[in-house]
Design a protein around this motif. Sequence first.
Motif, short mmCIF file in Angstrom:
data_model
loop_
_atom_site.label_atom_id
_atom_site.label_comp_id
_atom_site.label_asym_id
_atom_site.label_seq_id
_atom_site.Cartn_x
_atom_site.Cartn_y
_atom_site.Cartn_z
N ALA A 28 0.52 -3.45 -10.44
CA ALA A 28 1.70 -2.89 -9.98
C ALA A 28 1.76 -1.45 -10.09
O ALA A 28 1.22 -0.45 -10.82
N TYR A 29 2.40 -0.85 -8.78
CA TYR A 29 2.37 0.51 -8.50
C TYR A 29 3.87 1.10 -9.02
O TYR A 29 4.16 2.37 -9.04
N LEU A 30 4.86 0.36 -9.28
CA LEU A 30 6.38 0.81 -9.40
C LEU A 30 6.38 1.55 -10.84
O LEU A 30 7.00 2.79 -10.86
N ARG A 43 3.90 3.26 -12.14
CA ARG A 43 3.35 4.40 -11.93
C ARG A 43 4.15 5.35 -11.01
O ARG A 43 4.47 6.64 -11.31
N ALA A 44 4.83 5.01 -9.93
CA ALA A 44 5.38 5.79 -8.79
C ALA A 44 6.84 6.06 -9.19
O ALA A 44 7.29 6.99 -8.55
N GLY A 45 7.45 5.15 -9.89
CA GLY A 45 8.80 5.28 -9.93
C GLY A 45 9.56 4.60 -8.74
O GLY A 45 9.04 4.62 -7.61
N ALA A 46 10.74 4.33 -8.84
CA ALA A 46 11.57 3.78 -7.96
C ALA A 46 11.94 4.77 -6.87
O ALA A 46 11.76 6.09 -7.17
#
Lengths: 307, 307
Positions: free
Chosen positions: B297-299, B301-304
């Motif tokens: 998942a990327y969320l 790492r990247a944040g909302a």
Amino acid sequence: MSANDHGPQGADHVEIVEVGPRDGLQNESTVLSVDDRIRLIDRAVAAGVRRIEAVSFVNPKRVPQMAGAEEIMAGVRREPGVSHIGLVLNRRGLERAVAAGVSEVNVAVPATDGFCTRNQGCTVDEMLDALADIDTDLQGTGIPLSVTVSTAFGCPFDGEVPAGQVVEVVNRITGTSAVEIALADTIGVGVPREVSELLRAVGAVADGRTLRCHFHNTRNTGYANAMAAVDAGVRVLDSSLGGFGGCPFAPAATGNIATEDLLYMLHRSGLHTGVSLSGAAELGAWMGERLDKQPPAYLGRAGAFPA
Amino acid sequence: MSANDHGPQGADHVEIVEVGPRDGLQNESTVLSVDDRIRLIDRAVAAGVRRIEAVSFVNPKRVPQMAGAEEIMAGVRREPGVSHIGLVLNRRGLERAVAAGVSEVNVAVPATDGFCTRNQGCTVDEMLDALADIDTDLQGTGIPLSVTVSTAFGCPFDGEVPAGQVVEVVNRITGTSAVEIALADTIGVGVPREVSELLRAVGAVADGRTLRCHFHNTRNTGYANAMAAVDAGVRVLDSSLGGFGGCPFAPAATGNIATEDLLYMLHRSGLHTGVSLSGAAELGAWMGERLDKQPPAYLGRAGAFPA
């Protein structure tokens, strides 16, 4: 040659603008040599790419990854129908780009002051003035101009970007000779429905300019966004071999949508690009070796289907 | 309670079926303890999940990751409106599932003999007979049945899967009491246009059954496929916290689409799920810690966005 010469070859043709040599590499801690970058560009062209963001005419002291633009343009194999694009942000950069013999100039104009100030050291208004200057200097050169609207779906500093703000920037761009306008989701925050809506809003004022899209897969929406753009009629998409790239303002984030993964989705959807999937996957893997990093692209790991 | 009770709560509601505790974990080399799996299930429910693939009643000697199904069902917090699903492949499994008190039974029926033989030790025909037996044994229990058609978009052994082959399997499933039929891209080869086409073909014979979709992001098309399913009217989607999961027949491949990344895309599209994005992102990160692996998942790492 105008950007439109590279445009739609029919409703089932999607043109890939390979941005790996520029957007893909400009934030990597490993700096690829001029020779490696020439090899990357020539191999991408050999794989079928017809437009490639080859170089950036920014200050090499500020972006050492992009140093050697002149050497690269002098070293790449040129052939008819292939466009080597140079990114330009000011008159000085344009002068270098023209002297270096780029096929096409791309100027990035952020939709937000927050990003523009930090990335380009000026306000959006000032950047639009710089674009007008660049456009003036381009007259008579025969080099086509495309303009990318950065942070069109969201800004790491200003937050949400209302569609009206993007439309306003696009309106100003239509005052130039730009033959193509790209909407860029620089930090990878957009979702497909926003893509459809923004394309509708921008399409209404684009005054016949070709629309192109540029997506990052930062939050795993990049490929869905690309498909939404295609469904909305866009036939020019940016992508980066291996899925490298990223934004210095979103350090943990993954990069541009990967050329090989995009090709897989498009080709399996019955769309054509003229770019070889296996050739792109090989090049993505090669970039991973040079950068000593696992490519964010999945095709190289999972393999095509059917095998 | 039938699966339909969990169905559409309006056109803008998408129901998430959390499959992390089963599909997410069954191929991981690290085996999570019963206690950890109970905690995962209870925390997912606390984050708003209303249907969760909690356990699998396969032979624990063959799939040690899934051992302890009875202990898990005895240990999880039960509450009205929350469905704990048990995967079942035969009468023996069903007996265990009923005794363990599952809220709902899911049976997987591959569309291809190649996959069915290797994964379930029987042909598709034999599996459909097993499904009929399970359905007979379910009568009078009040436990709803859903059926997942695996390898509906492609098979690692048989290759391309014609839509007609999936339609035939779905036709047989409509002879049972199944209230819901899921189309699963088990090895992550499908693209959005195939999703739309298969849903159209299957919808014509589904005889009023709810359609649900199950995607893997193996080739970066999973989220685009999910959006295509939503655009085609599907309102029930499988996803896995952290994006874990995968298929033993595609070892290098990444897993299911991640719940947190799917929520980001859906919520930002104006769709509701009732599941907390931050809660899901926390749980995906927690799974990464327990499995000692970076979540796909990327969320996390990247944040909302907006942050």
